[in-house]
Design an enzyme around this catalytic site. Structure first.
Site, PDB file in Angstrom:
ATOM      1  N   CYS A  88      20.189   0.311  -4.336  1.00 36.93           N
ATOM      2  CA  CYS A  88      20.163   1.347  -3.307  1.00 36.93           C
ATOM      3  C   CYS A  88      21.561   1.613  -2.753  1.00 36.93           C
ATOM      4  CB  CYS A  88      19.246   0.892  -2.182  1.00 36.93           C
ATOM      5  SG  CYS A  88      19.169   2.061  -0.844  1.00 36.93           S
TER       6      CYS A  88
ATOM      7  N   CYS B 145      15.465   6.526  -0.887  1.00 33.42           N
ATOM      8  CA  CYS B 145      14.935   5.184  -0.629  1.00 33.42           C
ATOM      9  C   CYS B 145      14.063   4.838  -1.833  1.00 33.42           C
ATOM     10  CB  CYS B 145      14.111   5.204   0.651  1.00 33.42           C
ATOM     11  SG  CYS B 145      13.228   3.655   0.930  1.00 33.42           S
TER      12      CYS B 145
ATOM     13  N   GLN C 164      -3.172  -0.710   4.763  1.00 34.34           N
ATOM     14  CA  GLN C 164      -2.180  -1.586   4.110  1.00 34.34           C
ATOM     15  C   GLN C 164      -1.165  -0.742   3.343  1.00 34.34           C
ATOM     16  OE1 GLN C 164      -1.379  -4.686   4.210  1.00 34.34           O
ATOM     17  NE2 GLN C 164      -3.100  -5.599   5.303  1.00 34.34           N
TER      18      GLN C 164
ATOM     19  N   TYR D  25     -10.313  -7.098  13.910  1.00 30.45           N
ATOM     20  CA  TYR D  25      -9.131  -6.265  13.633  1.00 30.45           C
ATOM     21  C   TYR D  25      -9.379  -5.504  12.325  1.00 30.45           C
ATOM     22  CZ  TYR D  25      -7.503  -9.880  16.832  1.00 30.45           C
ATOM     23  OH  TYR D  25      -7.417 -10.764  17.865  1.00 30.45           O
TER      24      TYR D  25
ATOM     25  N   ASP E  65      -7.793 -10.447  10.879  1.00 30.91           N
ATOM     26  CA  ASP E  65      -6.578  -9.857  10.299  1.00 30.91           C
ATOM     27  C   ASP E  65      -5.781  -9.202  11.425  1.00 30.91           C
ATOM     28  OD1 ASP E  65      -4.679  -8.663   8.715  1.00 30.91           O
ATOM     29  OD2 ASP E  65      -6.046  -7.317   7.664  1.00 30.91           O
TER      30      ASP E  65
ATOM     31  N   CYS F 195       0.162 -11.427   8.865  1.00 31.22           N
ATOM     32  CA  CYS F 195       1.423 -10.852   8.396  1.00 31.22           C
ATOM     33  C   CYS F 195       2.605 -11.532   9.084  1.00 31.22           C
ATOM     34  CB  CYS F 195       1.442  -9.340   8.608  1.00 31.22           C
ATOM     35  SG  CYS F 195       1.094  -8.872  10.298  1.00 31.22           S
TER      36      CYS F 195
HETATM   37  C1  LIG Z   1      -3.032  -5.838  10.393  1.00 34.97           C
HETATM   38  S1  LIG Z   1      -4.097  -4.535  10.823  1.00 34.97           S
HETATM   39  C2  LIG Z   1      -5.508  -4.947   9.832  1.00 34.97           C
HETATM   40  C3  LIG Z   1      -6.439  -3.813   9.525  1.00 34.97           C
HETATM   41  C4  LIG Z   1      -7.435  -4.041   8.383  1.00 34.97           C
HETATM   42  N1  LIG Z   1      -7.993  -5.362   8.347  1.00 34.97           N
HETATM   43  C5  LIG Z   1      -6.800  -3.656   7.058  1.00 34.97           C
HETATM   44  O1  LIG Z   1      -6.371  -4.531   6.323  1.00 34.97           O
HETATM   45  O2  LIG Z   1      -6.733  -2.454   6.772  1.00 34.97           O
HETATM   46  C6  LIG Z   1      -4.534  -4.970  12.447  1.00 34.97           C
HETATM   47  C7  LIG Z   1      -5.493  -4.012  13.147  1.00 34.97           C
HETATM   48  O3  LIG Z   1      -5.810  -4.572  14.430  1.00 34.97           O
HETATM   49  C8  LIG Z   1      -5.951  -3.509  15.370  1.00 34.97           C
HETATM   50  N2  LIG Z   1      -5.760  -4.164  16.681  1.00 34.97           N
HETATM   51  C9  LIG Z   1      -4.612  -4.493  17.312  1.00 34.97           C
HETATM   52  N3  LIG Z   1      -4.863  -5.154  18.456  1.00 34.97           N
HETATM   53  C10 LIG Z   1      -6.213  -5.270  18.558  1.00 34.97           C
HETATM   54  C11 LIG Z   1      -7.086  -5.862  19.522  1.00 34.97           C
HETATM   55  N4  LIG Z   1      -6.598  -6.464  20.602  1.00 34.97           N
HETATM   56  N5  LIG Z   1      -8.419  -5.790  19.309  1.00 34.97           N
HETATM   57  C12 LIG Z   1      -8.903  -5.153  18.204  1.00 34.97           C
HETATM   58  N6  LIG Z   1      -8.127  -4.569  17.264  1.00 34.97           N
HETATM   59  C13 LIG Z   1      -6.796  -4.624  17.431  1.00 34.97           C
HETATM   60  C14 LIG Z   1      -4.882  -2.528  14.956  1.00 34.97           C
HETATM   61  O4  LIG Z   1      -5.211  -1.233  15.435  1.00 34.97           O
HETATM   62  C15 LIG Z   1      -4.961  -2.619  13.424  1.00 34.97           C
HETATM   63  O5  LIG Z   1      -5.855  -1.670  12.897  1.00 34.97           O
END
Ligand SMILES: C[S@@+](CC[C@H](N)C(=O)[O-])C[C@H]1O[C@@H](n2cnc3c(N)ncnc32)[C@H](O)[C@@H]1O
Length: 458
Positions: free
Chosen positions: A73, A162, A286, A315, A384, A411
């Site tokens: 890059c 990029c 993702q 989540y 997650d 993550c």
């Molecule tokens: C890492 S992402 C995972 C989403 C899903 N499992 C996926 O792999 O597509 C985390 C998710 O948690 C949600 N989130 C963040 N804080 C939260 C909370 N306090 N309660 C519920 N959801 C939450 C975010 O909006 C997001 O969609």
């Protein structure tokens, strides 16, 4: 010896640490070296001095690491994105595995856990399905459009190319920059809270060929709206969604309070493992879809639900893990904070003819507080969370609930290690296995799946 900012020192880089910096020692002091690779000797300029460590930036590589490879890059010296592009990919996987190991040992107190090597991403370049580009007022007043220089939130360089998303995303950046300049409106200035152009977000369905262009602006009319729509329709053949998100707040985020549809649909579709997902502009999905397919297959494999299982998907985002698991469970309940994602998840269940998933909008901790009886039926919990990990109340609720198993998809190795330690305290759960997964080649980020098994109460 005392160090001072600006001083140049020679450092032997021994390994990489969390945040991806090279680590060495000079006269007993730990030195974190930005972009220093394991096994090399660098001359570095001290940028920050603390009592027990210093930060430094490479000025010259005196003896390159045998793992150093040429980067592809042109923006490498300026960009904060691909910190490890010059590190051999196999070594990146080893480094990521090491980061997870180190976090679990040092922060989580886990000993003797065997951590398999991080799973390689099927694509090393052009793997991302979404990127966010920032506008910035250039020295001539014209809008600059590109990515941030490291360590700054308000300095941006004009992006030429990029290698993380696609050739067509690079063409979109060039087109939109040109259109912004022709509009006669300025880029947003965060300290003065004025100016129009804020972000460009491009999203692609890698398996559907659809493209979403989302212009995030301050309030006010888009003066060359007709030209913007016509140019992007003409020059981006895959364009299926053109949106404007209006963010009038000081918050430097690419999410508006209001959304205007300029052309096409308000969502784009992606297909993973034969399931169709419709994703709106502000929902999480993702970012590396080919590797996400493998990640979710691993989660399904480890979850191995029996047809009678009730599963909680905490989540849940747009419902991806829920829908992957639904085929093999009695019922899945997804909890998700973002209302747009919950609406997407409900629609995704319908789109795929799945009728044993439900999605509840709200905070995970409130779900446990208000609907404890419903939570109690779950034998398997998937969590997650975002980088911050689990709220202490959620950890407490999970210990109280004590499901047979928890699959934690993380993550951030640091918050994962902290939460696993809290969950396992007093032998409530046992850490059975861990698998790092590389979702983001050339960065230090690493995804990890961990399985916890409930121990019977003594
Ligand atoms: C890492 S992402 C995972 C989403 C899903 N499992 C996926 O792999 O597509 C985390 C998710 O948690 C949600 N989130 C963040 N804080 C939260 C909370 N306090 N309660 C519920 N959801 C939450 C975010 O909006 C997001 O969609």
């Amino acid at each position: 010896m005392r160090y001072r900012r600006g001083q140049e020192i020679d450092v032997e880089v021994e390994r990489v640490a969390i945040e991806g910096r090279g680590v060495g020692r000079v006269d007993g002091i730990v030195v974190f070296v930005d972009k220093g690779l394991p096994g090399e000797r660098v001359r570095a300029r001290v940028s920050r001095v603390k009592r027990s460590f210093v930060h430094a930036r490479v000025v010259e590589v005196v003896r390159p690491s045998p793992l150093r490879i040429p980067g592809r890059c042109v923006h490498l010296p300026l960009c904060g994105g691909c910190t490890w592009q010059e590190l051999d990919y196999e070594a990146q996987l080893d480094a990521k595995t090491g980061l997870v190991q180190e976090a679990l040992e040092r922060l989580g107190g886990f000993r003797g856990i065997e951590i398999p090597r991080a799973l390689a991403s099927p694509e090393r370049f052009f793997y991302r399905n979404k990127m966010e580009f920032s506008f910035f007022a250039g020295s001539d007043g014209e809008p600059v459009l590109g990515l941030h220089t490291p360590g700054t939130f308000d300095r941006v360089f004009d992006l030429e190319a990029c290698h993380l998303m696609s050739e067509s995303s690079n063409a979109i950046v060039a087109r939109v920059r040109d259109l912004a300049r022709r509009s006669g409106l300025a880029a947003y200035h965060s300290r003065r809270h004025e100016g129009f152009w804020r972000y460009l977000v491009v999203r692609e369905g890698k398996n559907t060929g659809q493209t979403m262009v989302n212009l995030v602006t301050n309030a006010g009319p888009l003066p060359n709206r007709g030209e913007v729509v016509d140019t992007l329709k003409r020059e981006v053949p895959a364009l299926t969604s053109l949106l404007r998100n209006i963010n009038t707040r000081r918050a430097t985020i690419a999410v508006g309070e209001e959304q205007e549809l300029l052309y096409g649909a308000a969502e784009i579709d992606e297909i993973l493992a034969g399931l169709r997902f419709r994703i709106s502009a502000n929902s999480f999905f993702q970012p590396n879809p080919r590797q996400a397919e493998r990640l979710f297959e691993l989660v399904c494999d480890w979850a191995d639900p029996s047809g009678g299982d009730e599963i909680l998907d905490l989540y849940a985002g747009t419902g991806v893990i829920s829908l992957f698991l639904a085929r093999r469970a009695r019922r899945v309940t997804g909890i998700e904070l973002a209302r747009s994602a919950v609406a997407d998840a409900e629609r995704n269940a319908q789109l795929n003819g799945v009728d044993n998933c439900r999605f509840l909008a709200g905070e995970v901790r409130d779900f446990f507080k208000r609907r404890a009886a419903e939570a109690r039926v779950a034998r398997l919990v998937i969590a997650d969370p975002p980088r911050a990990g689990l709220h202490a109340d959620v950890v407490r609720a999970l210990r109280l609930l004590r499901p047979v198993r928890i699959l934690y998809v993380s993550c951030n190795p640091s918050t994962l290690a902290r939460d696993l330690q809290l969950l396992c305290r007093d032998d409530f759960f046992r850490l059975r296995r861990v698998q790092p997964v590389d979702m983001f080649p050339h960065t230090y980020h690493v995804e990890t799946v961990a399985e916890l098994v409930a121990q019977s109460p003594s």
